[in-house]
Write an enzyme that holds these catalytic residues in place. Structure first.
Site, PDB file in Angstrom:
ATOM      1  N   SER A  63     -50.012   8.277  19.631  1.00 55.95           N
ATOM      2  CA  SER A  63     -50.346   9.660  19.978  1.00 55.95           C
ATOM      3  C   SER A  63     -50.566  10.499  18.727  1.00 55.95           C
ATOM      4  O   SER A  63     -50.310  11.694  18.745  1.00 55.95           O
ATOM      5  CB  SER A  63     -49.197  10.256  20.780  1.00 55.95           C
ATOM      6  N   CYS A  64     -51.001   9.883  17.627  1.00 57.36           N
ATOM      7  CA  CYS A  64     -51.185  10.643  16.388  1.00 57.36           C
ATOM      8  C   CYS A  64     -52.203  11.755  16.617  1.00 57.36           C
ATOM      9  O   CYS A  64     -53.209  11.557  17.292  1.00 57.36           O
ATOM     10  CB  CYS A  64     -51.651   9.719  15.270  1.00 57.36           C
ATOM     11  N   CYS A  86     -55.913   8.312  19.698  1.00 60.61           N
ATOM     12  CA  CYS A  86     -54.991   7.449  18.964  1.00 60.61           C
ATOM     13  C   CYS A  86     -54.704   6.318  19.931  1.00 60.61           C
ATOM     14  O   CYS A  86     -53.947   6.488  20.890  1.00 60.61           O
ATOM     15  CB  CYS A  86     -53.702   8.176  18.589  1.00 60.61           C
TER      16      CYS A  86
END
Lengths: 122, 206
Positions: free
Chosen positions: B112-113, B108
């Site tokens: 921070s997906c 990501c």
């Protein structure tokens, strides 16, 4: 948990080369609290996750541009605070005041008091 | 913790962040917006209950069940639902399959997906500025540094998570695992295999 234990053993056998696979998710309790607070408020429908995500992206970009020491959860904290402020759920000023109050607590406030030592005698 | 707040820490030190986090939790609780017990429950859930073993079950099932594998590649969210997995950042899960010619890796680049429900929470390196920027620019080098040297003929596809989509890598089943039952196959699948920075390997005996 059995599954997790066996995964860890595999790692120790060198099956998974990448580093730090068994690391803790949170480096300090305040990180886990902030994570849990954001998820809890989202679960209560107080904000859409994408609204938070947009602010997190912005906070990360700011942090990376600033040269400050990298802390993912510091970015998370600033994103969450700015979102709650914008939504009127918790204003930055209230937070500043409460933070100052808490910081002014005497040292050792979170530890049980110890018995006073008798004065040393010469 | 030990009351050393004024002994030369910078103003933005972790101590200060901890106090500010405590202040936020206290205020939200007083306002009736937050139940600290809910925070406890969520943290415990993510630290202890969910983790890469969920994703590993998905991968092992795909290895032994060709129909499930087809459904998983077609609609990841629906297929993991068959295993009782749902929610938490997997509302639109796309599963990408490794082969002899293609290796997939997930990032990501903006934040921070990550598919929490199948992998738990992301490791620190996944969130680091270095991984997020470099794996996009020079994936082959980054993977080699992480211990995964890929043949130059293998195409590397980097999947950058977006607002809606979370990715999971379906690694290749290692050779020599034909006789292994599904739970033992799942044990071979580490978190890093499903991010795409490692591949499953049989334990070395001896």
């Amino acid at each position: 948990m059995a599954e997790r234990a066996s995964l860890r053993i595999d790692l120790e056998d060198g099956v998974a080369p990448p580093r730090r696979n068994g690391e803790l998710v949170f480096a300090a309790p305040w990180e886990s609290r902030l994570f849990g607070i954001a998820v809890a408020l989202h679960e209560r429908g107080l904000f859409a996750w994408d609204d938070f995500r947009e602010r997190l992206i912005a906070a990360i970009a700011r942090s990376e541009g600033s040269g400050a020491e990298w802390s993912y959860y510091a970015c998370w904290q600033s994103a969450l605070e700015s979102l709650l402020d914008a939504k009127g759920l918790c204003h930055e000023v209230e937070l500043d005041v409460r933070e100052r109050d808490l910081a002014a607590r005497p040292a050792g406030h979170d530890h049980p008091p110890t018995a006073p030592r008798p004065p040393a005698r010469a | 913790m030990s009351g050393e707040h004024d002994h030369g820490h910078s103003h933005d030190a972790p101590d200060r962040r901890a106090v500010r986090a405590e202040a936020l939790e206290a205020l939200l609780t007083e306002k009736g917006l937050l139940d600290p017990a809910a925070v406890d429950r969520i943290v415990r859930h993510y630290e202890e209950d969910i983790g890469p073993m969920n994703g590993a079950r998905v991968v092992a099932r795909a290895w032994v069940d060709a129909d499930f594998r087809a459904r998983l590649l077609e609609n990841g969210t629906a297929a993991i639902g068959e295993l009782g997995l749902s929610g938490a950042q997997t509302e639109h899960l796309v599963v990408v399959e490794n082969s002899a010619r293609v290796h997939n890796v997930v990032v990501c680049s903006l934040c921070s997906c990550y598919p929490w429900a199948v992998l738990g929470l992301p490791p620190a390196w996944y969130k680091s500025p270095e991984y997020r920027s470099r794996v996009v620019r020079e994936p082959r080098t980054v993977l080699a540094e992480m211990g995964l040297g890929l043949d130059g003929a293998v195409e590397i596809r980097v999947w950058d998570s977006s607002a809606e989509v979370r990715y999971l890598v379906l690694p290749e089943r290692p050779l020599g695992t034909e006789a292994l039952p599904e739970p033992e196959l799942a044990d071979l699948v580490t978190r890093d295999c499903m991010i795409g920075v490692a591949v499953p390997r049989l334990p070395t005996r001896g």
